[in-house]
Enzyme design. Structure first.
Site, mmCIF file in Angstrom:
data_model
loop_
_atom_site.group_PDB
_atom_site.id
_atom_site.type_symbol
_atom_site.label_atom_id
_atom_site.label_comp_id
_atom_site.label_asym_id
_atom_site.label_seq_id
_atom_site.Cartn_x
_atom_site.Cartn_y
_atom_site.Cartn_z
ATOM 1 N N TYR A 134 0.061 37.896 -1.653
ATOM 2 C CA TYR A 134 1.235 37.048 -1.512
ATOM 3 C C TYR A 134 2.524 37.824 -1.405
ATOM 4 C CZ TYR A 134 -1.179 32.906 -0.944
ATOM 5 O OH TYR A 134 -1.943 31.944 -0.372
ATOM 6 N N LYS A 188 -14.630 40.160 -1.753
ATOM 7 C CA LYS A 188 -14.940 40.947 -0.556
ATOM 8 C C LYS A 188 -14.993 42.413 -0.983
ATOM 9 C CE LYS A 188 -15.499 41.011 3.998
ATOM 10 N NZ LYS A 188 -16.536 40.288 4.769
ATOM 11 N N ASP A 221 -17.067 35.500 2.955
ATOM 12 C CA ASP A 221 -17.489 34.929 4.242
ATOM 13 C C ASP A 221 -18.756 34.092 4.052
ATOM 14 O OD1 ASP A 221 -18.705 37.321 3.570
ATOM 15 O OD2 ASP A 221 -18.682 38.178 5.579
ATOM 16 N N ASP A 245 -6.937 30.028 -1.847
ATOM 17 C CA ASP A 245 -6.108 29.148 -1.018
ATOM 18 C C ASP A 245 -6.954 28.569 0.123
ATOM 19 O OD1 ASP A 245 -3.866 27.945 0.137
ATOM 20 O OD2 ASP A 245 -3.347 29.748 1.275
ATOM 21 N N ASP A 249 -8.990 24.563 0.483
ATOM 22 C CA ASP A 249 -8.766 23.615 1.586
ATOM 23 C C ASP A 249 -10.099 23.260 2.256
ATOM 24 O OD1 ASP A 249 -6.024 23.705 1.124
ATOM 25 O OD2 ASP A 249 -5.503 23.920 3.237
HETATM 26 C C1 IPM Z 1 -0.756 26.239 -1.272
HETATM 27 C C2 IPM Z 1 0.055 26.676 -0.081
HETATM 28 C C3 IPM Z 1 0.966 27.811 -0.475
HETATM 29 C C4 IPM Z 1 0.080 28.947 -0.883
HETATM 30 C C5 IPM Z 1 1.943 28.234 0.631
HETATM 31 C C6 IPM Z 1 2.838 27.110 1.058
HETATM 32 C C7 IPM Z 1 2.775 29.420 0.209
HETATM 33 O O1 IPM Z 1 -0.748 26.979 0.989
HETATM 34 O O2 IPM Z 1 -0.174 25.870 -2.296
HETATM 35 O O3 IPM Z 1 -1.980 26.225 -1.161
HETATM 36 O O4 IPM Z 1 -0.487 29.631 -0.045
HETATM 37 O O5 IPM Z 1 -0.055 29.144 -2.091
HETATM 38 MN MN MN Z 2 -2.799 26.328 0.739
#
Ligand code: IPM
Ligand code: MN
Ligand code: NAD
Length: 354
Positions: A134, A188, A221, A245, A249
């Site tokens: 980050y 990884k 992966d 992150d 998702d």
């Molecule tokens: C999340 C988002 C943030 C992150 C971004 C907006 C910096 O993707 O909260 O998952 O990567 O932490």
């Molecule tokens: Mn995110």
């Protein structure tokens, strides 16, 4: 008992719409809370930039520190001006300033709601929240990225033993409360031998102190492939910042979509509820946003703050609404807008609807 003091920060895009929904739910759940609630509001994002010159002004950070918990709306971070012009990532700054080292991201299928996953699952991604790749670390530190010479960009990926141990301890503590009692470290270390090697060694050492928890390790992966093939093979995934992150998702989408993805940023003294998704500028201001992610995040925050009855009431109402096509939002194939869905949900919570 003293009142519960929450700070609500709307954010950008769909932020104001989903925050209004979450606050309506908080209002509806007041009888289930063991104490009074006071909600303070403050601006972050473009609204704050316009008013103060910064997307996350210092007084907001101070208010977040003083609150028992924060409700953090999504931000259009990608569209901000450079940091020298006040464009800081409010979630990055708050995570750092409040030492919110654990980003707890559950993903689960819901009874009655079709999902892309091939079978039902219920997992949690325990994402290290302060290190890794980050770049925009906080408002005082510089960027973690730099260009030593034109045409070459480098990004520093910081992994420490202390941070790895903290997130691992949190993952194992969570697994102890769960049915399968299982932790998977995702890494990884075959390529990033030093950094992910350190992460993995540290998680292993923590695993050794929790012999009752089943523990395994999967390369990132392969973890993505396993998630798509059979997400039910995972219960608690512990991983570094960027892998967490991305995989969170993916897991949320497998469960039905980002609109269902709650998340809590937690540390020793503070916590912030924050939807997993972004500010969704493509649907902002059109009553199209699904507020479920932020509402689930609110439930996580309330449970974290010692209010399990209120959290359970919210989750039960959400389950009831998600189970039926006529009480779903457009992202889930339903016909309700943000307002209509929130009205159904609050009616469930208050008992106005069976
Ligand atoms: C999340 C988002 C943030 C992150 C971004 C907006 C910096 O993707 O909260 O998952 O990567 O932490
Ligand atoms: Mn995110
Ligand atoms: P996004 O999560 O905002 O949207 C991705 C897709 O999902 C869009 O089609 C959007 O309409 C849909 N979506 C997201 N949330 C939804 C909801 N609650 N209901 C219905 N549909 C929803 O990701 P993006 O478009 O890549 O990013 C937009 C902005 O958000 C960028 O500036 C990015 O930096 C920022 N972002 C912020 C956060 C955060 O604040 N925590 C997280 C991710 C991205």
């Amino acid at each position: 008992m003293t009142a519960l003091r929450l700070l609500a920060l709307d954010g950008d895009g769909i932020g104001p719409e989903i925050m209004a929904a979450a606050l309506a739910v908080l209002d509806a759940v007041r009888p289930q809370l063991g104490r009074a609630v006071e909600v303070e509001r403050a601006k972050i994002g473009f609204a704050a930039l316009k008013a103060t010159g910064s997307t996350i002004p210092e007084p907001v950070i101070a208010a977040a520190r003083a609150a028992d918990g924060v409700l953090l709306g999504p931000v259009s971070h990608n569209a901000y001006p450079p940091r020298e012009e006040g464009g800081l990532n409010p979630s990055g700054v708050l995570r750092k300033a409040l030492d919110l080292y654990a980003n707890i991201r559950p993903a689960r299928t819901w009874p009655g709601l079709d999902a892309p996953a091939r079978r039902p699952f219920d997992l949690v991604v325990m994402r290290e929240n302060l290190e890794g790749f980050y770049a925009d670390r906080n408002m005082h530190q510089g960027s973690g990225e730099f260009m030593p010479v034109p045409g070459v960009a480098l990004a520093v990926r910081r992994i420490t033993e202390d941070a790895s141990r903290r997130i691992a301890e949190a993952a194992f503590a969570l697994a102890e409360t769960r049915p399968a009692q299982q932790v998977t470290a995702v890494h990884k270390a075959n390529v990033m031998r030093l950094s992910d090697g350190l992460f993995l060694d540290t998680v292993r050492a923590v695993a050794a102190t929790h012999p009752a928890i089943a523990y395994d390790e999967v390369l990132v992966d392969a973890a993505a492939a396993h998630l798509v093939r059979d997400p039910s093979r995972f219960e608690v995934i512990v991983t570094t910042n960027m892998f967490g992150d991305i995989l969170s998702d993916l897991a949320s989408e497998l469960a039905g979509g980002l609109g269902l993805a709650g998340s809590l940023n937690a540390g020793p003294d503070h916590a912030a509820a924050q939807a997993q998704h972004g500010s969704a500028p493509d649907i902002a201001g059109r009553d199209r946003a699904n507020p479920t992610s932020l509402i689930l995040s609110l439930a996580m925050l309330l449970r974290h703050l010692g209010e399990p009855a209120a959290a359970a009431r919210i989750e039960a109402a959400l389950a009831a609404c998600l189970a039926r096509p006529e009480t779903r939002t457009a992202d889930l194939g339903g016909r309700l807008g943000t307002h209509g869905f929130t009205a159904k949900l609050t009616a469930h919570i208050t008992g106005a609807m069976p």
